[in-house]
Design an enzyme around this catalytic site. Structure first.
Site, PDB file in Angstrom:
ATOM      1  N   ALA A  33       9.373   9.059  -5.351  1.00 45.01           N
ATOM      2  CA  ALA A  33       7.916   8.615  -5.611  1.00 45.01           C
ATOM      3  C   ALA A  33       7.276   9.695  -4.754  1.00 45.01           C
ATOM      4  O   ALA A  33       6.195   9.111  -4.111  1.00 45.01           O
ATOM      5  CB  ALA A  33       7.735   7.189  -5.499  1.00 45.01           C
ATOM      6  N   LEU A  34       7.588  10.765  -4.827  1.00 43.90           N
ATOM      7  CA  LEU A  34       6.830  11.672  -4.375  1.00 43.90           C
ATOM      8  C   LEU A  34       5.541  11.833  -4.433  1.00 43.90           C
ATOM      9  O   LEU A  34       4.832  12.155  -5.505  1.00 43.90           O
ATOM     10  CB  LEU A  34       7.748  13.080  -4.085  1.00 43.90           C
ATOM     11  CG  LEU A  34       9.073  13.142  -3.838  1.00 43.90           C
ATOM     12  CD1 LEU A  34       9.738  14.543  -4.092  1.00 43.90           C
ATOM     13  CD2 LEU A  34       9.396  12.478  -2.535  1.00 43.90           C
ATOM     14  N   GLY A  37       1.640  14.337   0.378  1.00 39.18           N
ATOM     15  CA  GLY A  37       1.984  14.015   1.655  1.00 39.18           C
ATOM     16  C   GLY A  37       3.640  14.431   1.857  1.00 39.18           C
ATOM     17  O   GLY A  37       3.624  15.206   2.874  1.00 39.18           O
ATOM     18  N   HIS A  38       4.403  13.986   1.110  1.00 36.59           N
ATOM     19  CA  HIS A  38       5.982  14.545   0.979  1.00 36.59           C
ATOM     20  C   HIS A  38       5.943  16.114   0.934  1.00 36.59           C
ATOM     21  O   HIS A  38       6.527  16.713   1.362  1.00 36.59           O
ATOM     22  CB  HIS A  38       6.725  14.080  -0.037  1.00 36.59           C
ATOM     23  CG  HIS A  38       6.826  12.651   0.112  1.00 36.59           C
ATOM     24  ND1 HIS A  38       6.317  11.570  -0.835  1.00 36.59           N
ATOM     25  CD2 HIS A  38       7.450  11.872   1.207  1.00 36.59           C
ATOM     26  CE1 HIS A  38       6.694  10.478  -0.549  1.00 36.59           C
ATOM     27  NE2 HIS A  38       7.292  10.592   0.590  1.00 36.59           N
ATOM     28  N   GLU A 148       3.463  10.947  10.153  1.00 33.02           N
ATOM     29  CA  GLU A 148       2.853  10.323  11.285  1.00 33.02           C
ATOM     30  C   GLU A 148       2.121   8.804  10.732  1.00 33.02           C
ATOM     31  O   GLU A 148       1.891   7.975  11.422  1.00 33.02           O
ATOM     32  CB  GLU A 148       1.676  10.808  11.983  1.00 33.02           C
ATOM     33  CG  GLU A 148       2.288  11.966  12.778  1.00 33.02           C
ATOM     34  CD  GLU A 148       1.137  12.826  13.414  1.00 33.02           C
ATOM     35  OE1 GLU A 148       0.166  12.591  13.244  1.00 33.02           O
ATOM     36  OE2 GLU A 148       1.521  13.556  14.516  1.00 33.02           O
ATOM     37  N   ASP A 150       3.862   6.721   9.278  1.00 36.89           N
ATOM     38  CA  ASP A 150       4.882   5.639   9.715  1.00 36.89           C
ATOM     39  C   ASP A 150       5.052   5.858  11.073  1.00 36.89           C
ATOM     40  O   ASP A 150       6.218   6.362  11.410  1.00 36.89           O
ATOM     41  CB  ASP A 150       6.262   5.577   8.618  1.00 36.89           C
ATOM     42  CG  ASP A 150       5.826   5.468   7.262  1.00 36.89           C
ATOM     43  OD1 ASP A 150       5.266   4.232   7.122  1.00 36.89           O
ATOM     44  OD2 ASP A 150       5.900   6.306   6.464  1.00 36.89           O
ATOM     45  N   SER A 185       0.268   7.122  -0.302  1.00 39.49           N
ATOM     46  CA  SER A 185       1.634   6.522  -0.011  1.00 39.49           C
ATOM     47  C   SER A 185       2.356   6.240  -1.316  1.00 39.49           C
ATOM     48  O   SER A 185       1.476   6.013  -2.551  1.00 39.49           O
ATOM     49  CB  SER A 185       1.499   5.160   0.484  1.00 39.49           C
ATOM     50  OG  SER A 185       2.304   3.994   0.294  1.00 39.49           O
ATOM     51  N   ARG A 187       3.349   3.690  -2.415  1.00 43.05           N
ATOM     52  CA  ARG A 187       3.031   2.257  -2.983  1.00 43.05           C
ATOM     53  C   ARG A 187       1.562   2.193  -3.487  1.00 43.05           C
ATOM     54  O   ARG A 187       1.340   1.073  -4.339  1.00 43.05           O
ATOM     55  CB  ARG A 187       2.905   1.221  -1.818  1.00 43.05           C
ATOM     56  CG  ARG A 187       4.356   0.971  -1.204  1.00 43.05           C
ATOM     57  CD  ARG A 187       4.411  -0.271  -0.198  1.00 43.05           C
ATOM     58  NE  ARG A 187       5.673  -0.713   0.040  1.00 43.05           N
ATOM     59  CZ  ARG A 187       6.628  -0.741   0.636  1.00 43.05           C
ATOM     60  NH1 ARG A 187       6.374   0.533   1.600  1.00 43.05           N
ATOM     61  NH2 ARG A 187       7.949  -1.398   0.765  1.00 43.05           N
TER      62      ARG A 187
HETATM   63  O1  PAF Z   1       9.951   7.055   5.342  1.00 41.08           O
HETATM   64  C1  PAF Z   1      10.622   6.754   4.330  1.00 41.08           C
HETATM   65  O2  PAF Z   1      10.631   6.981   3.356  1.00 41.08           O
HETATM   66  C2  PAF Z   1      12.125   6.307   4.766  1.00 41.08           C
HETATM   67  O3  PAF Z   1      11.569   4.919   5.810  1.00 41.08           O
HETATM   68  C3  PAF Z   1      13.092   7.140   5.366  1.00 41.08           C
HETATM   69  C4  PAF Z   1      12.647   7.628   6.614  1.00 41.08           C
HETATM   70  C5  PAF Z   1      13.484   8.048   4.040  1.00 41.08           C
HETATM   71  C6  PAF Z   1      14.412   6.277   5.592  1.00 41.08           C
HETATM   72  O4  PAF Z   1      15.019   5.523   4.292  1.00 41.08           O
END
Ligand code: PAF
Length: 253
Positions: A33-34, A37-38, A148, A150, A185, A187
């Site tokens: 679900a990019l 941020g990713h 950051e 998380d 996110s 979500r």
């Molecule tokens: O941050 C996330 O997306 C997950 O917690 C991770 C680090 C990929 C581990 O499943």
């Protein structure tokens, strides 16, 4: 385009051939679900390494709520398209291959992991640390990139790498936000337009309140369900629910 690998034995062969070329490897672990941020993590990995590996694995052991696991967005085709040439390899393992021992062996941190997220999601960090260690062993990166947003996850992963003498660099990457301030996110996509319009109050209140209890009370009065707001080491961390969607964030004090 990135090369997609599903079977771990195929990945092991690919990793061996990268090793023979003596190339550096940057790794971005994700649950798919990019979003932008990713992509910013991948861009940084791209700048700093010869090869970039992305993993997409919705890790069942870090969900303490089965409904949350079920509802977690799975958008592989779109993810692959978004990644384009930012990654060279996309590892998409199956749960059966990741957990042949059915999670009988796990990494447990016995201090910080019990607070904040850990207090509200029992066992969450056992699942996170275990899957991160498995992925690091499989990918053998020189650098791994973590957001950051998380923050507790980032600090626990840094602690695990140090405690277990793992030979790689963990690279912290800044949180990306929409123009209205909401942290990106996976979500967020589950919010209704009305919920999405209210959600930016969360970081705004975290930032603007004079102390953590006031921030929690203000969030509650605006209809957020507050899991926690806490100030720790110059950072205010919070987790709330809105429309049943759990959002976490942190801001510098
Ligand atoms: O941050 C996330 O997306 C997950 O917690 C991770 C680090 C990929 C581990 O499943």
């Amino acid at each position: 385009m990135a090369r997609i690998t599903r079977r771990l034995k195929d990945w092991a062969a690919e990793r061996r051939s990268i090793g023979l070329l003596g190339q550096s490897v940057g790794f971005v672990p994700t649950m798919g679900a990019l979003h932008a941020g990713h992509l910013s993590l991948l861009e940084r990995a791209r700048r700093e390494n010869d090869r970039v590996v992305l993993s997409i694995f919705v890790n069942p052991t870090q969900f303490n709520d089965p409904g949350d696991l079920e509802r977690y967005p799975r958008t592989l085709d779109r993810d692959v398209e978004l990644v384009g040439s930012l990654a060279d390899h996309i590892l998409v393992p199956e749960p059966e291959e990741m957990y042949p021992e059915r999670f009988r062996y796990r990494v447990t941190e016995t201090g910080e992991s019990l607070a904040l997220e850990g207090a509200h999601r029992p066992g969450h960090f056992d699942g996170v640390l275990t899957v991160v260690l498995k992925l690091l062993n499989l990918v053998q990166p020189h650098r791994a990139y973590f957001g950051e947003k998380d923050r507790q996850q980032l600090e626990l992963v840094q602690g695990m790498v140090k405690a277990l003498h793992l030979d790689l660099e963990i690279v912290p990457c800044p949180t990306l936000r929409d123009p209205d301030g909401l942290a990106l996110s996976s979500r967020n996509s589950r919010l209704s337009p009305e919920g999405r319009a209210r959600a930016p109050r969360f970081p705004r209140i975290l930032r603007g309140a004079p102390d953590a209890p006031t921030a929690a009370a203000t969030l509650q009065s605006e209809g957020f369900q507050v899991d926690y707001v806490e100030d720790r080491a110059g950072v205010r961390l919070g987790a709330v629910r809105i429309e049943g969607v759990r959002l976490i964030d942190n801001v510098p004090l």
